[in-house]
Design an enzyme around this catalytic site. Structure first.
Site, PDB file in Angstrom:
ATOM      1  CG  HIS A   1      -8.686  -6.568   5.176  1.00 55.21           C
ATOM      2  ND1 HIS A   1      -7.642  -6.432   6.222  1.00 55.21           N
ATOM      3  CD2 HIS A   1      -9.188  -5.250   4.980  1.00 55.21           C
ATOM      4  CE1 HIS A   1      -7.459  -5.126   6.454  1.00 55.21           C
ATOM      5  NE2 HIS A   1      -8.501  -4.560   5.910  1.00 55.21           N
TER       6      HIS A   1
ATOM      7  CG  ASP B   1     -12.525  -1.066   0.088  1.00 58.90           C
ATOM      8  OD1 ASP B   1     -12.460  -0.129   0.489  1.00 58.90           O
ATOM      9  OD2 ASP B   1     -11.441  -1.872   0.275  1.00 58.90           O
TER      10      ASP B   1
END
Length: 382
Positions: free
Chosen positions: A260, A314
């Site tokens: 991320h 996700d």
């Protein structure tokens, strides 16, 4: 005056905001100061949306009013339904969502953005109607009758009903509600920035949300959970998971759903979603896809965790949506269903002390280039 060039504005503050907070080193995400774990466990999406828009949790009477108003605005105009039916059934749901939102603004003009009460009504209308649009296009492209909402069902339950034609069980409703809460805001991401830029021109909220949806549609922003499912299906079996990841690492290829831009430890949303996925597995039974996902998570954490690379939001959101029977290319529209509250909260915040965004650039071209008349220019004759 020279300026330092920062590609993608990475790390450059472009606004002051009191909406959400992230500490990527400690794995903290807060909405208006409240930890995301507490909201996921105790709140509802309707309540969280009010928190983001108004800055505080609603009292019981206010929450009842919000739930009533959302129910009142959930239905689509017949012309919007006809518009959806005119779209190609092979199109991407994000394109259908963007088109329908832009059209909504023509049915509910909100050009005067100085009217606070009207602005809030527009926010409620958009939050209410996005799930109806997403479900309507899903039904249409599958050749099924488009279903109106049921007044007795809440926000997440209504979406699942309109999608499947059956009233959902409490586990499924809670799973979707938590997903919407987790996706509701995440500081100054690309689509939120896009919405604030559009809002800074004093464009109406439908245009603001439409521009944010267009930004979210890009594969570098909203489509990662769809790509996670593709990756897991490519792996095919638990036995192949470790070799697949090792090959990706050897080729320095990206592993979808991991890492991320902000978090250098475990994404708190991913931790919550993994528990949700476990609950969905207990309710519906485990699948090979889920077993592959668990193996991939273990392998990547073991190999790359020391470098701050862990599963992100996700990775497990796609698993949850798949367990709910939702098609992969509808994952990003559901992301938008959750994020619309955050987009609108940022729009309202932008209007408080608005200044139109007008960044500069660093010119990298030539100077004093001479104009050459057409007949004197070289080139191959046609």
């Amino acid at each position: 005056m020279p300026h330092e060039f920062v590609p993608g504005l990475e790390g450059v503050p472009i606004a002051k905001s009191a909406i959400s907070f992230v500490d990527g080193l400690k794995g903290i995400l807060e909405y208006r100061g409240i930890r995301i774990q507490h909201l996921a466990e105790h709140s509802t999406y309707e309540e969280t949306a009010h928190l983001l828009l108004k800055g505080e949790l609603p009292d019981p009477a206010t929450l009842d009013a919000i739930i009533h108003d959302l129910a009142h605005h959930r239905r689509l105009e017949s012309q919007i339904i006809e518009l959806i039916k005119c779209l190609p059934e092979y199109g991407h749901p994000m394109d259908a969502l963007q088109a329908a939102i832009a059209a909504l603004g023509m049915f509910h003009p909100a050009k005067d953005v100085t009217d606070d009460a009207r602005n809030f009504r527009a926010c409620i209308r958009l939050i209410a109607k996005l799930p109806t649009i997403v479900s309507a296009y899903e039904r249409f492209r599958n050749g099924a009758e488009i279903l109106p909402p049921l007044d007795g069902l809440g926000h997440s339950a209504n979406f699942l009903y309109m999608l499947t034609g059956e009233e959902p069980n409490p586990v499924s409703v809670n799973a979707l509600d938590v997903c919407l809460i987790l996706h509701a805001d995440h500081t100054m991401n690309a689509s939120t920035f896009s919405g604030r830029v559009t809002g800074s021109t004093l464009a109406d909220p439908y245009t603001v949300v439409s521009s944010a949806v267009g930004t979210l549609a890009g594969p570098l922003h909203g489509g990662a959970n769809e790509q996670v499912l593709d990756m897991l299906r490519d792996i095919g079996s638990v036995q192949h998971a470790e070799s697949y990841i090792e090959e990706k690492m050897a080729n320095k290829e990206r592993i979808m759903g991991f890492g991320h831009r902000v978090y250098k430890t475990k994404d708190p949303r991913a931790i919550i979603l993994r528990r949700l996925a476990d609950q969905m597995t207990e309710e519906h039974g485990s699948t090979e896809l889920y077993e592959i996902a668990l193996k991939v998570d273990d392998v990547v954490t073991e190999r790359l965790g020391a470098k701050g690379i862990y599963a992100n939001v996700d990775f497990y959101s796609g698993i949850v949506y798949d367990a709910l029977g939702i098609r992969p290319d509808a994952f990003t529209p559901i992301f938008a269903m959750g994020r619309v509250a955050g987009w609108l909260a940022h729009w309202l915040e932008q209007l408080i002390d608005n200044r139109i965004f007008r960044p500069t650039q660093i010119y990298a071209g030539e100077h004093d280039v001479q104009y050459i008349p057409t007949e004197q220019r070289g080139g191959n004759p046609r």
